[in-house]
Design an enzyme around this catalytic site. Structure first.
Site, mmCIF file in Angstrom:
data_model
loop_
_atom_site.group_PDB
_atom_site.id
_atom_site.type_symbol
_atom_site.label_atom_id
_atom_site.label_comp_id
_atom_site.label_asym_id
_atom_site.label_seq_id
_atom_site.Cartn_x
_atom_site.Cartn_y
_atom_site.Cartn_z
ATOM 1 N N LYS A 8 0.714 -1.181 -0.012
ATOM 2 C CA LYS A 8 -0.182 0.016 -0.076
ATOM 3 C C LYS A 8 0.804 1.170 -0.096
ATOM 4 C CE LYS A 8 -4.342 -1.563 0.275
ATOM 5 N NZ LYS A 8 -5.556 -0.824 -0.487
ATOM 6 N N SER A 49 -9.043 1.341 8.108
ATOM 7 C CA SER A 49 -8.634 0.905 9.246
ATOM 8 C C SER A 49 -7.563 -0.184 9.094
ATOM 9 C CB SER A 49 -10.010 0.110 9.933
ATOM 10 O OG SER A 49 -10.288 -0.626 9.162
ATOM 11 N N GLU A 71 -9.686 -14.121 -4.144
ATOM 12 C CA GLU A 71 -10.396 -13.535 -3.203
ATOM 13 C C GLU A 71 -10.726 -14.614 -2.050
ATOM 14 O OE1 GLU A 71 -13.411 -10.402 -4.407
ATOM 15 O OE2 GLU A 71 -13.982 -12.030 -5.130
ATOM 16 N N GLY A 109 -15.659 -13.437 0.912
ATOM 17 C CA GLY A 109 -15.564 -12.093 0.376
ATOM 18 C C GLY A 109 -15.400 -12.252 -1.298
ATOM 19 N N ASP A 117 -16.967 -10.997 -3.969
ATOM 20 C CA ASP A 117 -17.828 -9.806 -4.816
ATOM 21 C C ASP A 117 -16.943 -9.778 -6.060
ATOM 22 O OD1 ASP A 117 -16.045 -8.714 -2.854
ATOM 23 O OD2 ASP A 117 -16.212 -7.127 -4.286
ATOM 24 N N SER A 120 1.249 -9.715 -0.015
ATOM 25 C CA SER A 120 0.663 -8.369 -0.467
ATOM 26 C C SER A 120 1.301 -7.656 1.088
ATOM 27 C CB SER A 120 -0.693 -8.339 -0.447
ATOM 28 O OG SER A 120 -1.499 -8.736 0.366
#
Lengths: 322, 322
Positions: free
Chosen positions: A56, A81, A207, A211, A213, A307
């Site tokens: 990130k 968060s 994924e 989750g 989606d 990651s």
């Protein structure tokens, strides 16, 4: 592949120039034991060893450094968060821009403290009554701050793409690339680098089953959502792909697969016991897919993006204590 | 520095040639957070990321590959309940020599299994009634096997010295080098590389306070011993320096210091939380000495050997669960 894409590989290259000497060029690690086990040659891009412990930082610094270069007097604001909070906080400190982070008041104390340690102003809210996107937008307007979204922004996507660019520069062309998918920023950036540097490489997003989606969005071509999924992969609890990442993921990625939380715990255990590196649950989505044979990798050169590594060590007792 | 040393830097260079392409050239990691905290520039040589999870592979492979090159038909035998067992087992598999490992029958099942997984024959004994050195010597004679001691052997010492050689090649000259000390094999090899490649570098060995035999030997010039020390640093539970390592440590090393087990837990926690790598207690002896200010490092370029990462994840609950 069309000229209408909101982010191009050249944006990744420009991000890499901004990140040079600022972000770690993280190591690419291999394991002969794993290679024997899965009959493939696997290259791990270790973004858990990135500054602040996750990829990130790449996107956040790419975004804030451009604000700073334009001479912006206004700071940055972000809602998160998780790792994006610390990424924007650190990027703010390095670029000299103020960073304001909107975090739920029930976020782990250690994460609140870490974000403040990087010099950010933390504004907490009650997640039962406040919608964080609205609060952040309101604060951005009132205080004249630049909102830095966690994934759905061209600068974020371009920055995240630099990790796989480095991986391909170091490992050479790959046959298969497995990338965790939350909001799709890392996956979108990664596929740009793969298409440019290793055109024959199959790019698969992974994924958590709870989750899923983006997998459903990919299959149906319609934007699907998920609400507060109970997966341990906290980086993939995002409710849906974004306006930019939805078309990028559905148009550019070759496939999407899911893995169970149990498979994530097994993959974390393997990574810590055999690779000797600390990984968070979201980080091992790709490895879990490989180990569970959710993708065919036999005889292939496989890249896996680990990651991040931001976990509370107290969690280990629950995961590995038995 | 005299010509009478049992191992010379040239032996380290020759070991490095044997290990080239076989051992991992492990990464050197840094942390700006730590540098700020201790007002120094710290370089971690990450031997926890070495094959089988510890520097021990270097010495074992250096020894066994020379046996194999001489066309030895006899295999190797070693006694160890720790990393040396897996190191000899893996080196045996790679060189085509049989490996026999003498291990206490109460060794953790996971270590017995890992050693067998590398293809070694494991012979267990009751540590209440059997002295392992005697059993190993007896088996070596009966079966015509080469005994590979865990540290007190020129090939072992030379192999271990290759880690610091790589560190200095990558990081450049250092002012201070902190090395864990158990039997003194790693420390002896490290000081050879330091003297050759960074002559001004101060080399300090670090022991757990509960197993301070080498520190006392260094101070008094007489070989001191310790019996079954209860330290969590299992790699430093050796009872004394050896015939080769005693003169090397006392003549070549600049100083010896000790740290508490509590400091080791704190340093492990820091390493896992901030560096995102898995380390065993023995690995962080040098880091703990730095953090506890047991050595002066201010303004210096400091090398730290993180010696291994072989821990049972169940242990984490005890160390980090609170």
């Amino acid at each position: 592949m069309s000229a209408s894409l909101p982010v191009e590989y050249q944006d990744v290259v420009r991000a890499a120039i901004r990140l040079d000497g600022v972000a770690h060029r993280t190591p690419v690690l291999t394991s002969r034991t794993l290679d024997d086990q899965v009959a493939a040659r696997v290259f791990f891009k270790c973004e858990n060893l990135q500054r602040m412990g996750a990829f990130k930082f790449r996107g956040a610094y790419n975004a804030l450094s451009q604000l700073a270069a334009r001479g912006s007097a206004s700071g940055a604001i972000a809602y998160s968060s998780g790792n994006h909070a610390q990424a924007v906080a650190l990027a703010g400190r390095l670029t000299g821009l103020s960073a304001t982070i909107v975090m739920p008041e029930n976020a782990p104390a250690v994460k609140l403290a870490a974000t403040r340690d990087y010099g950010a102003e933390v504004i907490t809210y009650d997640p039962e009554v406040i919608v964080r996107e609205e609060l952040a937008a309101q604060l951005a307007a009132e205080r004249d701050l630049h909102l830095i979204p966690p994934f759905d922004h061209p600068h974020i996507i371009a920055g995240q793409g630099t990790a796989v660019r480095e991986l391909l520069q170091e490992a050479g062309p790959l046959d298969l690339l497995l990338v965790p998918c939350g909001g799709g920023g890392l996956l979108s950036g990664s596929v740009l680098s793969a298409r440019a540097l290793s055109p024959g490489c199959r790019v698969v997003g992974v994924e958590p089953e709870l989750g899923d989606d983006a997998t459903r969005s990919f299959r149906t071509g319609k934007l699907c959502t998920v609400k507060n999924p109970a997966t341990i992969a906290d980086g993939a609890r995002t409710s849906a792909l974004g306006e930019l990442t939805f078309p990028m993921v559905t148009q550019l990625v070759d496939d999407m697969v899911t893995v169970t939380d149990d498979a994530l715990v097994a993959a974390m255990r393997w990574t810590m016991e055999r690779m000797k590196i600390v990984v968070e649950p979201t980080a091992v989505l790709g490895l879990a897919a490989l180990m569970e044979r959710a993708v065919n990798a036999e005889g292939m050169r496989v890249g896996i993006v680990l990651s991040g590594g931001n976990v509370d060590l107290k969690q280990f007792a629950a995961w590995f204590g038995k």
